[in-house]
Design a protein around this motif. Structure first.
Motif, PDB file in Angstrom:
ATOM      1  N   SER A  63       0.810  -1.212   0.000  1.00 33.76           N
ATOM      2  CA  SER A  63       0.000   0.000   0.000  1.00 33.76           C
ATOM      3  C   SER A  63       0.850   1.271   0.000  1.00 33.76           C
ATOM      4  O   SER A  63       0.340   2.361  -0.250  1.00 33.76           O
ATOM      5  N   ARG A  64       2.109   1.136   0.299  1.00 33.91           N
ATOM      6  CA  ARG A  64       2.986   2.316   0.298  1.00 33.91           C
ATOM      7  C   ARG A  64       3.240   2.808  -1.126  1.00 33.91           C
ATOM      8  O   ARG A  64       3.006   2.093  -2.099  1.00 33.91           O
ATOM      9  N   GLN A  65       3.761   4.003  -1.191  1.00 33.96           N
ATOM     10  CA  GLN A  65       4.085   4.600  -2.488  1.00 33.96           C
ATOM     11  C   GLN A  65       5.513   4.210  -2.875  1.00 33.96           C
ATOM     12  O   GLN A  65       6.463   4.574  -2.196  1.00 33.96           O
ATOM     13  N   ASP A  83       5.063   6.900   2.708  1.00 29.47           N
ATOM     14  CA  ASP A  83       3.800   6.487   3.326  1.00 29.47           C
ATOM     15  C   ASP A  83       2.644   7.251   2.694  1.00 29.47           C
ATOM     16  O   ASP A  83       2.821   8.015   1.738  1.00 29.47           O
ATOM     17  N   GLU A  84       1.447   7.029   3.237  1.00 33.85           N
ATOM     18  CA  GLU A  84       0.259   7.661   2.667  1.00 33.85           C
ATOM     19  C   GLU A  84       0.274   9.173   2.808  1.00 33.85           C
ATOM     20  O   GLU A  84      -0.399   9.879   2.063  1.00 33.85           O
ATOM     21  N   ASN A  85       1.036   9.694   3.765  1.00 40.90           N
ATOM     22  CA  ASN A  85       1.111  11.148   3.977  1.00 40.90           C
ATOM     23  C   ASN A  85       2.191  11.808   3.139  1.00 40.90           C
ATOM     24  O   ASN A  85       2.421  13.014   3.255  1.00 40.90           O
ATOM     25  N   ARG A 230      -4.853  -4.087   0.918  1.00 43.13           N
ATOM     26  CA  ARG A 230      -4.476  -2.943   1.757  1.00 43.13           C
ATOM     27  C   ARG A 230      -5.357  -2.852   3.004  1.00 43.13           C
ATOM     28  O   ARG A 230      -4.898  -2.468   4.075  1.00 43.13           O
ATOM     29  N   GLU A 231      -6.636  -3.189   2.870  1.00 42.26           N
ATOM     30  CA  GLU A 231      -7.562  -3.053   3.988  1.00 42.26           C
ATOM     31  C   GLU A 231      -7.905  -4.387   4.646  1.00 42.26           C
ATOM     32  O   GLU A 231      -8.250  -4.425   5.832  1.00 42.26           O
TER      33      GLU A 231
END
Length: 431
Positions: A63-65, A83-85, A230-231
């Motif tokens: 799920s990371r970039q 990360d997502e941020n 991812r979830e």
């Protein structure tokens, strides 16, 4: 004089065919090497990136970039994980790693090409031995018939051969009573050559199929991870377990293929030394007892000590394959019996007996063929290469198998050894 001229002409034709077959073989080998090397490059690259991410962050998450960036000013290829941020968790330059990996794979390719060079003369001689009967048959037929072939008859033979295809079933037909002897001999030779061609084609197709299946499974679970992993932790755990399982299966299959390939090319050598069959079978029995808790094992120990000249490690591998097969096809709780002894003529044997599903008579005739699996055995997991490896080992020891099998009753397989001083060279090795 005329006979010598015909012999020289036939030899030139045979040399031309041999060269074409040899270059075709070399081209196929090079394509196979390149395909495997590219696959190895991709797997090693992914493994390296996953290892770096795990070392830096403690885990690997799809799920990371993940991104690859080429910095033109520094001439660097940079791998980033965020990360997502948008916070950068890992940033490394890949120039050094790619250079090392490329050099390693280049070295592997060079070694593979050197192996082709070393086997060049041997393969050429092998092809010439296969084609040599054509020349001998033609000369013998000419000598027996006491007749001089005209150029028209030679052209007739050449035209018939030139239109043949290796995968077709048609037979040579010259339509000439004077050429019937040559026609029959060459058709018999063609049958043997086509049988060899079909075996090689089936081996390549089966190998491709066996490798395609785990790759397709891995790809399917990877796509599922990308969509829902991812979830959903359940999907994530199931996918990781499946990918690990299929990777192990593919690794095992590749190792078996490499073993057989090295054996066929003469690169695998056996170190011959005195081996106690009592101790060897005792080790197999103890290992099986610890590894397999689903079946009881019994070892019939002989009173005498039986020693043969053999490669202990290779011989144990062959017995281990038979034991693994017995455990695979035997119901839980049914007994597997191990034993050694001597035949009536004094030859030593190792024996594995089970109470499994057994084999039909027609399956026994094909059981050592690569990738061959009987219909009843297809529901069990396996590669179909284990018995081929066992046969290669036993053949190198100048031994043979004795098989007694009945469906639903079980199978008894004996490895009968004939390996003695004549099977080893001055250094105590067998190729």
């Amino acid at each position: 004089m005329l006979l010598n001229q015909k012999s020289n002409t036939q030899t030139k034709r045979m040399s031309s065919i041999a060269r074409k077959l040899h270059w075709s073989w070399i081209g196929k080998r090079i394509r196979i090497y390149l395909g495997w090397d590219l696959l190895l490059f991709a797997l090693l690259s992914l493994g390296f990136l996953a290892d770096r991410e795990y070392t830096a962050t403690g885990k690997v998450e799809l799920s990371r970039q993940h991104s690859l960036t080429y910095i033109d000013t520094a001439k660097e290829l940079v791998y980033k994980v965020g990360d997502e941020n948008g916070r950068v968790l890992l940033e490394i330059s890949l120039n050094t790693a790619l250079t090392i990996l490329t050099c390693v794979l280049a070295a592997i390719l060079i070694l593979q090409l050197l192996g082709l060079c070393f086997s060049y003369v041997r393969e050429e001689q092998k092809i010439r031995r296969i084609l040599a009967p054509i020349n001998e048959i033609a000369l013998k037929a000419d000598e027996l018939s006491k007749m001089t072939f005209t150029e028209e008859k030679y052209q007739q033979i050449e035209d018939a051969i030139s239109h043949l295809q290796p995968e077709e079933t048609e037979r040579l037909s010259f339509g000439d009573a004077d050429l019937q002897g040559i026609e029959a001999a060459m058709n018999n030779l063609l049958l043997r050559m086509r049988d060899s061609y079909r075996q090689q084609a089936r081996f390549v197709n089966d190998a491709s199929h066996e490798l395609r299946t785990p790759i397709a499974v891995i790809q399917g679970y990877t796509n599922m991870l990308a969509r829902w992993g991812r979830e959903d932790e359940k999907v994530l755990d199931e996918s990781i377990t499946a990918i690990q399982h299929e990777s192990d299966h593919m690794k095992h299959l590749v190792e078996q293929l490499l073993f057989l390939a090295r054996g066929d090319s003469g690169k695998t050598k056996l170190t011959i030394a005195p081996v106690s069959l009592n101790e060897l079978m005792q080790e197999v029995y103890e290992e099986s007892f610890m590894i397999d808790e689903k079946h009881p094992y019994r070892y019939r120990r002989p009173e005498e000590e039986i020693t043969v000249a053999a490669d202990g490690g290779m011989l144990k591998q062959a017995v281990r394959i038979l034991v693994d097969n017995a455990a695979k096809y035997t119901k839980q709780g049914d007994e597997i019996i191990l034993g050694i002894g001597r035949m009536e003529d004094g030859k030593a044997y190792l024996q594995v007996q089970d109470a499994g599903i057994g084999m039909a008579e027609e399956d026994v005739a094909h059981m050592f063929e690569r990738f061959y699996r009987a219909d009843d055995a297809r529901t069990y997991q396996g590669t179909g290469l284990g018995l081929s490896i066992a046969k290669w080992i036993v053949d190198k020891h100048r031994g043979h198998f004795e098989i007694l099998s009945r469906t639903e009753l079980g199978t008894r397989i004996r490895i009968i050894l004939q390996c003695g001083p004549a099977a080893q060279n001055e250094k105590g090795t067998v190729q």
